[in-house]
Motif scaffolding. Structure first.
Motif, PDB file in Angstrom:
ATOM      1  N   SER A 206      40.812  44.916  30.305  1.00 19.80           N
ATOM      2  CA  SER A 206      40.213  45.801  31.241  1.00 19.80           C
ATOM      3  C   SER A 206      40.757  47.161  30.747  1.00 19.80           C
ATOM      4  CB  SER A 206      40.580  45.377  32.466  1.00 19.80           C
ATOM      5  OG  SER A 206      40.453  46.215  33.570  1.00 19.80           O
ATOM      6  N   TYR A 207      39.806  48.190  31.001  1.00 21.00           N
ATOM      7  CA  TYR A 207      40.285  49.430  30.642  1.00 21.00           C
ATOM      8  C   TYR A 207      40.716  50.275  31.870  1.00 21.00           C
ATOM      9  CZ  TYR A 207      37.653  49.158  26.214  1.00 21.00           C
ATOM     10  OH  TYR A 207      37.073  48.764  24.897  1.00 21.00           O
ATOM     11  N   GLU A 208      41.968  50.065  31.904  1.00 19.11           N
ATOM     12  CA  GLU A 208      42.787  50.676  32.991  1.00 19.11           C
ATOM     13  C   GLU A 208      43.114  52.388  32.824  1.00 19.11           C
ATOM     14  OE1 GLU A 208      43.074  49.551  35.914  1.00 19.11           O
ATOM     15  OE2 GLU A 208      41.992  47.600  35.369  1.00 19.11           O
ATOM     16  N   LYS A 209      43.304  53.081  33.856  1.00 25.82           N
ATOM     17  CA  LYS A 209      43.505  54.481  33.625  1.00 25.82           C
ATOM     18  C   LYS A 209      44.769  54.723  32.810  1.00 25.82           C
ATOM     19  CE  LYS A 209      41.171  55.837  37.794  1.00 25.82           C
ATOM     20  NZ  LYS A 209      41.288  56.541  39.269  1.00 25.82           N
ATOM     21  N   GLY A 214      42.590  49.487  27.361  1.00 27.43           N
ATOM     22  CA  GLY A 214      43.021  48.380  27.672  1.00 27.43           C
ATOM     23  C   GLY A 214      44.530  47.822  27.404  1.00 27.43           C
ATOM     24  N   ILE A 215      45.062  48.831  26.568  1.00 26.35           N
ATOM     25  CA  ILE A 215      46.521  48.582  25.964  1.00 26.35           C
ATOM     26  C   ILE A 215      47.279  49.586  26.194  1.00 26.35           C
ATOM     27  CG2 ILE A 215      47.793  48.326  23.706  1.00 26.35           C
ATOM     28  CD1 ILE A 215      45.092  47.383  22.252  1.00 26.35           C
ATOM     29  N   LYS A 216      48.388  49.139  26.727  1.00 21.28           N
ATOM     30  CA  LYS A 216      49.594  50.134  26.995  1.00 21.28           C
ATOM     31  C   LYS A 216      50.440  50.377  25.890  1.00 21.28           C
ATOM     32  CE  LYS A 216      52.609  51.148  31.112  1.00 21.28           C
ATOM     33  NZ  LYS A 216      53.104  50.665  32.447  1.00 21.28           N
ATOM     34  N   ILE A 228      44.655  42.392  31.344  1.00 15.25           N
ATOM     35  CA  ILE A 228      43.596  41.271  31.226  1.00 15.25           C
ATOM     36  C   ILE A 228      42.924  40.992  32.396  1.00 15.25           C
ATOM     37  CG2 ILE A 228      43.434  38.749  30.682  1.00 15.25           C
ATOM     38  CD1 ILE A 228      45.845  39.117  29.120  1.00 15.25           C
ATOM     39  N   THR A 229      41.597  41.049  32.459  1.00 15.16           N
ATOM     40  CA  THR A 229      40.659  40.782  33.733  1.00 15.16           C
ATOM     41  C   THR A 229      40.928  39.378  34.131  1.00 15.16           C
ATOM     42  OG1 THR A 229      38.978  42.180  32.729  1.00 15.16           O
ATOM     43  CG2 THR A 229      38.372  40.746  34.573  1.00 15.16           C
TER      44      THR A 229
END
Length: 547
Positions: A206-209, A214-216, A228-229
């Protein structure tokens, strides 16, 4: 006499009496100031390298080298490339063949492990003790590799799981593997495999802000976690469009005990890219051309296989309209004595004429099929396209119609690709899995390895191993065996390397099995042949030395 100075200006002032003041217009003094600025910049770079300042960039080095602008401007959409890759796997027989041969040679039905502890570091010299530990580790790990318990969902055994994992990596460009640890609840519990694996499809990231695709990342640009969704691994058909509606769960790359929890295997287009692209991205356009040419050629041959024709009329025999009564009456009077044909005519639209009018004739169209240039056209595209991926066309087609030397050269070229792919896959996925399994077995007390937890050097010595898979194909087995026998006799390779190269198995296991078979044959008074007995007699000392 030496004197310590603070900077270049002070040194020049002391040596030549030059003062670097604001009123000085000398070019030489300006150059001195520029040198001082460079010196300050170097100090700033050293400060960044030592403190790690620069949060928000992929790495400190990337910020220093490329500045604040994006490191790489990508001119493609990764999601589109993944979609084209999956579609090509269905549409293109050549792409399907590429994926199949890579899976078959690199992973096959599963990779075989050779447990090779470093006995010198461990301080173990007795051959029986070495064999005891080696058999214990191999027995447990091979039992795990044959079981479906490695797969979290229980769909595949380990070989099938790794095969599917590698296929996803080739087609999608990257794949995520989750490690799930099955800890024992009590001492008497039996857990076959303490580590289970689950494939996370690429579209479930998941593409989080606060993440990059999607990778921190940490402040150095290293991957530390993934979004992960939730539950989307069960239905990923349209997760690209549902990602904003699904809840995502954050999984750190390592657990609180520093155990690996997520592995990201990616075919990166650039060194600093985070996500991967399909391995065949550069040949999708060529595959599309081949696909369109094949469809057009098959359609043309299908038309040619039927009676495809047109009706031609002679000038002046057209049927007149009923509105023009005089002309129509004259036409009927002129043609009433001309008989019509009673032959049935069938065209590609399945329309049947039971007769032809006067002055009409049937002319069949010739499509000049099959086109003899199509095979040459396909080969002209396939040869450079798949050679760029290290796959010769002979291997791709599974056809070796040339001489022995040419066929052997094609297989050797393919094998260079296989060795590289297998080594990378083992280092990035399978070896971390093996190390995690052995570590968990030692933690739980199911496996006793001296000083494994107390000494890091001995831990690495216990974890030493190699992975082998399917062997290189043999065009002439007798020639291959004779060549390896000659190499062994001259000390160029070992029996273990020859066994691995020829059949992809372990020489130690072969020697042990041969010894057991010879013992059984002797008890039953069966003669297995002098050649087999010679092999057994020559390998006893080798086995002890290798152990």
């Amino acid at each position: 006499m030496f004197r310590f100075v603070k900077n270049i200006s002070e040194a020049l002032n002391y040596a030549f009496g030059i003062t670097a003041s604001n009123n000085t217009s000398s070019d030489f003094v300006k150059e001195i100031k520029e040198i001082e600025n460079i010196d300050k910049n170097v100090n700033a770079v050293n400060y960044l390298n030592s403190t790690g300042y620069g949060t928000g960039y992929r790495s400190v080095g990337a910020k220093i080298e490329y500045g604040v602008q994006p490191v790489v401007d990508e001119f493609f959409d990764r999601v589109v490339l993944v979609g084209r890759s999956r579609q090509s796997e269905f549409d293109s027989v050549h792409y399907k063949a590429m994926v199949y041969w890579l899976m078959t040679y690199v992973v096959g039905t599963g990779l075989n492990i050779n447990v090779l502890p470093n006995w010198e570091i461990l301080g173990i010299e007795d051959a029986k003790t070495k064999r005891k530990y080696q058999v214990k580790i191999e027995h447990r790990i091979k039992s795990i590799l044959k079981s479906k318990e490695v797969d979290f969902l229980g769909n595949y055994n380990t070989g099938q799981f790794f095969r599917e994992l590698y296929r996803s990596y080739v087609v999608d460009g990257d794949v995520f593997v989750q490690f799930i640890y099955e800890h024992k609840k009590t001492v008497n519990d039996f857990v076959l495999t303490p580590v289970k694996l689950r494939i996370i499809p690429t579209e479930c990231i998941s593409y989080e802000k606060d993440s990059a695709e999607g990778i921190k990342l940490d402040k150095y640009g290293r991957e530390i976690g993934y979004y992960i969704t939730e539950n989307n691994y069960e239905d990923t058909s349209s997760s690209y469009y549902k990602k904003s509606k699904k809840k995502s769960v954050y999984y750190p790359k390592y657990t609180s005990l520093r155990q690996i929890q997520m592995i990201h295997l990616a075919n990166r287009n650039r060194p600093l890219d985070l996500r991967g692209i399909p391995k065949a991205s550069h040949i999708f356009h060529e595959l599309e051309k081949i696909y369109q040419a094949n469809v057009a050629e098959l359609d043309a041959q299908l038309l040619n296989a039927q009676l495809f024709a047109v009706v031609e009329r002679e000038l002046g025999t057209e049927n007149k309209s009923e509105i023009d009564l005089p002309a129509s009456r004259n036409f009927r009077e002129a043609t009433k004595e001309v008989p019509s044909t009673d032959k049935s005519v069938l065209n590609t639209t399945n329309i049947v004429w039971n007769y032809l009018n006067s002055g009409e004739k049937l002319v069949q169209a010739n499509s000049n099929r099959p086109n003899l240039n199509i095979p040459a056209f396909i080969d002209s595209i396939l040869i450079p396209a798949y050679s760029s991926m290290g796959i010769p066309v002979e291997v791709l087609k599974g056809s070796f119609n040339s001489n022995y030397s040419a066929a052997r050269a094609a297989i050797n070229q393919m094998w260079e690709t296989v060795v590289q792919e297998r080594t990378d896959f083992a280092l990035n996925v399978i070896s971390p899995f093996y190390e995690s399994v052995i570590t968990e077995l030692v933690y739980s007390g199911d496996l006793d390895l001296p000083y494994f937890l107390e000494d890091s050097n001995k831990r690495l010595a216990w974890l030493n191993h190699t992975w082998t898979g399917s062997a290189i194909p043999n065009l002439d087995p007798l020639k291959e065996v004779n060549a390896l026998v000659t190499a062994i006799d001259n000390g160029l390779i070992s029996r273990g390397e020859a066994s691995n190269r020829l059949y992809g198995n372990n020489f130690k296991n072969n020697a042990a099995n041969l010894s057991e078979e010879n013992r059984i044959a002797k008890d039953l008074n069966i003669n297995l042949g002098t050649q087999n007995n010679n092999v057994n007699n020559n390998t006893v000392g080798e086995e002890n030395d290798a152990a």
